[in-house]
Scaffold this motif. Sequence first.
Motif, mmCIF file in Angstrom:
data_model
loop_
_atom_site.group_PDB
_atom_site.id
_atom_site.type_symbol
_atom_site.label_atom_id
_atom_site.label_comp_id
_atom_site.label_asym_id
_atom_site.label_seq_id
_atom_site.Cartn_x
_atom_site.Cartn_y
_atom_site.Cartn_z
ATOM 1 N N THR A 287 2.434 -6.367 -17.923
ATOM 2 C CA THR A 287 2.964 -5.693 -18.913
ATOM 3 C C THR A 287 4.079 -6.203 -19.899
ATOM 4 N N SER A 288 4.633 -7.369 -19.588
ATOM 5 C CA SER A 288 5.475 -8.029 -20.212
ATOM 6 C C SER A 288 5.024 -9.559 -20.577
ATOM 7 N N SER A 289 4.274 -10.036 -19.647
ATOM 8 C CA SER A 289 3.794 -11.404 -19.952
ATOM 9 C C SER A 289 2.354 -11.649 -19.741
ATOM 10 N N THR A 290 1.793 -12.653 -20.444
ATOM 11 C CA THR A 290 0.401 -13.087 -20.128
ATOM 12 C C THR A 290 0.114 -14.234 -19.203
ATOM 13 N N SER A 291 1.255 -14.698 -18.873
ATOM 14 C CA SER A 291 1.135 -15.686 -17.819
ATOM 15 C C SER A 291 1.287 -15.354 -16.237
ATOM 16 N N GLY A 292 0.901 -16.074 -15.252
ATOM 17 C CA GLY A 292 0.994 -15.822 -14.003
ATOM 18 C C GLY A 292 2.381 -15.455 -13.494
ATOM 19 N N THR A 293 2.554 -14.425 -12.529
ATOM 20 C CA THR A 293 3.716 -14.153 -11.983
ATOM 21 C C THR A 293 3.546 -14.021 -10.445
ATOM 22 N N LYS A 294 4.357 -14.576 -9.838
ATOM 23 C CA LYS A 294 4.410 -14.195 -8.302
ATOM 24 C C LYS A 294 5.156 -12.848 -7.966
ATOM 25 N N LEU A 295 4.345 -12.189 -7.287
ATOM 26 C CA LEU A 295 4.966 -10.847 -6.439
ATOM 27 C C LEU A 295 5.368 -10.974 -5.169
ATOM 28 N N LEU A 296 5.035 -12.093 -4.656
ATOM 29 C CA LEU A 296 5.757 -12.507 -3.119
ATOM 30 C C LEU A 296 5.571 -13.965 -2.997
ATOM 31 N N SER A 297 7.022 -14.317 -2.740
ATOM 32 C CA SER A 297 7.159 -15.920 -2.694
ATOM 33 C C SER A 297 7.206 -16.266 -1.301
ATOM 34 N N ALA A 333 5.485 12.581 -3.132
ATOM 35 C CA ALA A 333 4.204 12.515 -2.658
ATOM 36 C C ALA A 333 4.197 11.105 -1.706
ATOM 37 N N GLY A 334 5.296 10.285 -1.803
ATOM 38 C CA GLY A 334 4.885 9.039 -1.233
ATOM 39 C C GLY A 334 4.035 7.991 -1.751
ATOM 40 N N LEU A 335 3.744 8.100 -3.134
ATOM 41 C CA LEU A 335 2.912 7.207 -3.787
ATOM 42 C C LEU A 335 3.548 6.692 -4.984
ATOM 43 N N TYR A 336 2.536 5.654 -5.442
ATOM 44 C CA TYR A 336 2.825 5.295 -6.912
ATOM 45 C C TYR A 336 1.899 6.210 -7.701
ATOM 46 N N MET A 337 2.396 7.277 -8.336
ATOM 47 C CA MET A 337 1.410 8.091 -9.150
ATOM 48 C C MET A 337 1.413 7.571 -10.509
ATOM 49 N N LEU A 338 0.176 7.450 -11.267
ATOM 50 C CA LEU A 338 0.061 7.171 -12.543
ATOM 51 C C LEU A 338 -0.109 8.110 -13.400
ATOM 52 N N ASN A 339 0.478 8.457 -14.567
ATOM 53 C CA ASN A 339 0.045 9.408 -15.720
ATOM 54 C C ASN A 339 -0.935 8.669 -16.644
ATOM 55 N N ALA A 340 -1.550 9.739 -17.446
ATOM 56 C CA ALA A 340 -2.600 9.049 -18.271
ATOM 57 C C ALA A 340 -2.258 7.607 -19.149
ATOM 58 N N SER A 341 -0.941 7.843 -19.616
ATOM 59 C CA SER A 341 -0.666 6.619 -20.520
ATOM 60 C C SER A 341 -0.655 5.472 -19.747
ATOM 61 N N GLN A 342 0.137 5.622 -18.438
ATOM 62 C CA GLN A 342 0.248 4.206 -17.656
ATOM 63 C C GLN A 342 -1.259 3.791 -17.375
ATOM 64 N N HIS A 343 -2.195 4.761 -16.888
ATOM 65 C CA HIS A 343 -3.520 4.209 -16.348
ATOM 66 C C HIS A 343 -4.221 3.694 -17.625
ATOM 67 N N SER A 344 -4.034 4.155 -18.848
ATOM 68 C CA SER A 344 -4.529 3.467 -20.035
ATOM 69 C C SER A 344 -4.192 1.917 -20.239
ATOM 70 N N THR A 345 -2.891 1.993 -20.088
ATOM 71 C CA THR A 345 -2.052 0.617 -20.376
ATOM 72 C C THR A 345 -2.564 -0.381 -19.236
ATOM 73 N N LEU A 346 -2.656 0.097 -17.977
ATOM 74 C CA LEU A 346 -3.194 -0.871 -17.126
ATOM 75 C C LEU A 346 -4.680 -1.398 -17.088
ATOM 76 N N THR A 347 -5.466 -0.164 -17.362
ATOM 77 C CA THR A 347 -6.906 -0.389 -17.861
ATOM 78 C C THR A 347 -7.179 -1.533 -18.872
ATOM 79 N N ALA A 348 -6.212 -1.374 -19.947
ATOM 80 C CA ALA A 348 -6.478 -2.322 -20.934
ATOM 81 C C ALA A 348 -5.889 -3.756 -20.595
ATOM 82 N N LEU A 349 -4.919 -3.793 -19.638
ATOM 83 C CA LEU A 349 -4.391 -5.145 -19.393
ATOM 84 C C LEU A 349 -5.204 -5.723 -18.589
ATOM 85 N N ASN A 350 -5.906 -5.042 -17.534
ATOM 86 C CA ASN A 350 -6.856 -5.537 -16.474
ATOM 87 C C ASN A 350 -6.368 -6.874 -15.808
ATOM 88 N N PRO A 351 -5.150 -6.626 -15.175
ATOM 89 C CA PRO A 351 -4.602 -7.823 -14.403
ATOM 90 C C PRO A 351 -5.231 -7.779 -13.359
#
Length: 626
Positions: A287-297, A333-351
Amino acid sequence: MRALGHGNAALPWLLSSQVTSLVLAEHGMKQESHSRQRWWRDENAVVQQQEQTTTIPAPIVASVSQYWEGNDGPWSSFAIQVGQRAQNVRVLPSTASTSTWIVYEEGCPADAPSNCADTRGGIFNPNNSLTWVPNSIFQLGLGENLDYNVFGDFGFDTVTLGWQGSGGPTVEHAVVAGIGDTTFSWLGVLGLNPRPTNFSTFPNNPQVSFVQALKNQNSIPSVSWAYTAGAQYRLDKVYGSLTLGGYDTSRFTKPAGTSENLTFPFYTDIARDLLVGIQSITTSNTTSSTSGTKLLSDGIFAFIDSTVPHLWLPESVCKAFESAFGLTWNSTAGLYMLNASQHSTLTALNPSITVTLSPQLPHSASENSVAITLPYSAFDLNISWPHAETSAYYFPLKRATNDTQYTLGRAFLQEAYLIADYERQNFSVWPCKWDSETTNANIIPILSVNSTAANPGSDNPSESTGGSRKGLSTGAIAGIAVGAAVGVILLALAAWFYIRRARSKGRASFELENTILHDPNALPDYHPEKGAGAEELDSCAKHELQAHNNKFGPLEAPDNVGKYEMEGDHTSNEADGRERRLGVVHELDAQEDAGLGPKITLEPPTAVTPGPGSTFPDTKMGARSR
């Protein structure tokens, strides 16, 4: 021919043996079993026939139900029948379970949605099955490391693959567990782990698993399987694929730069045998960068388990996901829940997220690693009751509290094709292939290590089964088997005519010597610890379950039992991270087995009180509240 891949592969042999026996009986000939040759002889002539080799059955392609279902995502389920009279149910493959689970009516309590029974793949009623053999209540044996404590009503019944009338293969007296849990597994499961199960109610009598039973009855060529979960978001909704005794080359690809023979050895801990090294996890953009990012090193080891949908990763990795995609942890809930705004952002980002696997850490060379890339669509899932009152978006990532919880669940297998060969003690993971050939199945058998048709000295499924060559179609394999059977019958008839001719000329009576008649039950079985073909799976690691001390009578509940749970008053005090090698028995008592090391302690539940008019515990068999 239905004899191949549907439980009747021995039929041509039975026919030929019957014809031969009739000929021998008519002419008063004696049968003996001394060598691998058959002889018809008189004083002037000898007719010799080499013993026909055992027909190699075709792999079984399990029937998809053509449903997308689940309360934690749209999953491609498979159709099976349980019982006689058969009851249709829909299940999801479990790469870890050794038994079949089906949902009881207790899994749909009064406050469940009105369509609960259908969304759970159908309800099984053991009282309607003429072949149901009750056992007792046991823990399911899975999920304890993930903080689930789930019980099932175990018994034995007939399990058949496919819908009624489809002619699928059948296993009699299969291990079946009825569940009422609403949190661990919404649909029932078809257990793919071929190791046997020990019940304390059947001491020293390991119960054969579904996959091993198929091999024992010569319905599949080897103790192996291949599975991918399917992806609703790909092409025109590509269903899952499950092949028993082989794999489908149309469903995966071997990336350039990766060794074609790359396999992963089974881990020594039999509860986490499908263990892979995760070399790295990266994302194409955030959401903050268009370059590749490591999530696990730093590499970790994780267990592949299709029983659960989530990816269970270290909290530090989950924090990296949160930062990259704006995720928020819902502790209730013990989950990563998404609201409608977060869902729209990630859908558009399509990482896209790439998980790179290798058999060892640190990895030795690039050709010994394979990258599985998942689009955001693979993580774009919904949850519903009882996790949420209405359907809600969530990201299938879970915070692991220790390394025994690191798991790659069903969401990962949307983009990964898993091939497990229990006879060679290895497995492989390949990225799924998405093109015009994806749905044009090309099934390759994995031949048994005991098969004379397997390449000598090969330790790789793709080598032993011609993975780089185009495989025989099911029809071609069936044709070969039919031809072999017809040939045997014609030889038997030819011998009969020869005998008739000889007798008509006044020749002496004949004696049949050195005969081996085929026994379809005398099949070589797999024994890993003594080497290829040395001994049967039920002699290696077993899952042993301790019975509840009150089978079906009234049970009393502790005060803190949750509404949808069959609660126990004990939680395992043992660490799941310990080493459990082949030969260690999974038992449900707390004793130590001298010389074999610690056992997995799985305790029975305490009693719970049935509700008014109930014949089953009012607190449903299910998971402990968390």
